[in-house]
Design a protein around this motif. Structure first.
Motif, PDB file in Angstrom:
ATOM      1  N   MET A   1       0.823  -1.198   0.000  1.00  0.00           N
ATOM      2  CA  MET A   1       0.000   0.000   0.000  1.00  0.00           C
ATOM      3  C   MET A   1       0.864   1.258   0.000  1.00  0.00           C
ATOM      4  N   HIS A  25       5.181  -1.464   3.207  1.00  0.00           N
ATOM      5  CA  HIS A  25       4.402  -0.399   2.586  1.00  0.00           C
ATOM      6  C   HIS A  25       5.289   0.731   2.062  1.00  0.00           C
ATOM      7  N   ASP A  66      -3.121   5.140  -0.934  1.00  0.00           N
ATOM      8  CA  ASP A  66      -4.209   4.214  -0.634  1.00  0.00           C
ATOM      9  C   ASP A  66      -4.840   4.520   0.719  1.00  0.00           C
ATOM     10  N   GLN A 191      -4.519  -0.399   7.512  1.00  0.00           N
ATOM     11  CA  GLN A 191      -4.486  -1.578   6.653  1.00  0.00           C
ATOM     12  C   GLN A 191      -5.843  -2.283   6.569  1.00  0.00           C
TER      13      GLN A 191
END
Length: 292
Positions: A1, A25, A66, A191
């Motif tokens: 992400m 990430h 994201d 998340q």
């Protein structure tokens, strides 16, 4: 992400960045300080340097992210604090909307259900209301307890007068939180992909002020350390003498009054939400003693 977080490398930002990078990430850290860029990059993240009050800068930092962690700095300026905090919230909200962010976590606080009588927390109440208007965004209001690390502000009082206290009694029940537990909760929430908007409390321990005096006192070899309840006037005067701007001092005194009445912690205590932080008062006392 791809995740963008605010808070630079503070007590929350640093452990959060470390955790997210370790999980693989792509992390961008917002900071207002150019001097932090090297340290941010050393953790494996990218730095975005600018002001959280600048919606255009935030939009750029949020583009293609994201998920976003939105944290407004405490006490923005020495005056017009609530207004300044609220305006920063508006900038965050505008940037989230314009950048098309689909997942956001906002750092809020116990007492953010109250529009007033809660000192600086009133700014977070305003921001929650602003964020509630955002459409097509999965959003979590992460309401944190009273930071254990705020107790470091009492070190001069302990050393100078041999006491610890505030304008609430030794019997006052306080939901506390450690910044590392906040970082863990933020990482977990970022998340997730829930729908809509929800409230999550992050609390490490629930203790009385008397417990604070006892546990910290034992940790620093002052087992008789007493908790002293001050009047609002005494608390305000002490903060002014310590050099706090008058508006900040008045807001903190109001927050103490809100804790004394129980209004600030009431919603959390009545919600019967689990205390899911790992770091307890006794754990923090070891950190406190090491820095004392």
């Amino acid at each position: 992400m791809k995740i963008t977080i605010s808070g630079s490398l503070g007590n929350i930002g640093k452990p959060l960045t470390t955790k997210l990078v370790a999980s693989g990430h792509d992390v961008t850290v917002i900071t207002s300080n150019n001097d932090r860029v090297e340290a941010i990059e050393a953790l494996g993240a990218k730095a975005a340097v600018g002001s959280v009050g600048d919606a255009a800068f935030l939009k750029n930092a949020f583009t293609n992210a994201d998920a976003v962690f939105a944290m407004t700095p405490p006490n923005m300026g020495g005056s017009n604090v609530i207004d300044n905090t609220t305006e920063a919230g508006k900038a965050f909200a505008a940037a989230i909307k314009e950048a098309g962010v689909k997942r956001a976590v906002m750092l809020s606080s116990i007492g953010a259900d109250l529009s007033g009588g809660n000192g600086p927390i009133a700014g977070l109440y305003n921001i929650e209301k602003i964020y509630e208007t955002l459409e097509n965004v999965s959003l979590t209001f992460l309401r944190a307890g009273f930071f254990f690390t705020n107790l470091y502000n009492d070190v001069p009082m302990i050393k100078g007068a041999g006491i610890i206290g505030s304008n609430y009694s030794a019997a006052t029940t306080i939901p506390f939180v450690h910044p590392v537990d906040i970082a863990d909760a933020v990482a977990e929430e970022l998340q997730k992909t829930p729908s809509g908007k929800d409230i999550r409390y992050i609390i490490s321990d629930v203790r009385t002020s008397s417990d604070v005096a006892k546990v910290l006192g034992l940790a620093i070899d002052k087992p008789e350390l007493p908790w002293i309840e001050f009047t609002d006037e005494q608390a305000l005067g002490g903060m002014k003498e310590a050099g706090l701007p008058i508006e900040i001092a008045e807001l903190y005194a109001e927050m103490g009054s809100g804790l004394r009445s129980g209004k600030i912690q009431e919603h959390f205590l009545n919600s019967k939400t689990a205390v899911d932080g790992k770091i307890k008062l006794e754990d923090f006392a070891k950190e406190f003693a090491a820095k004392f």
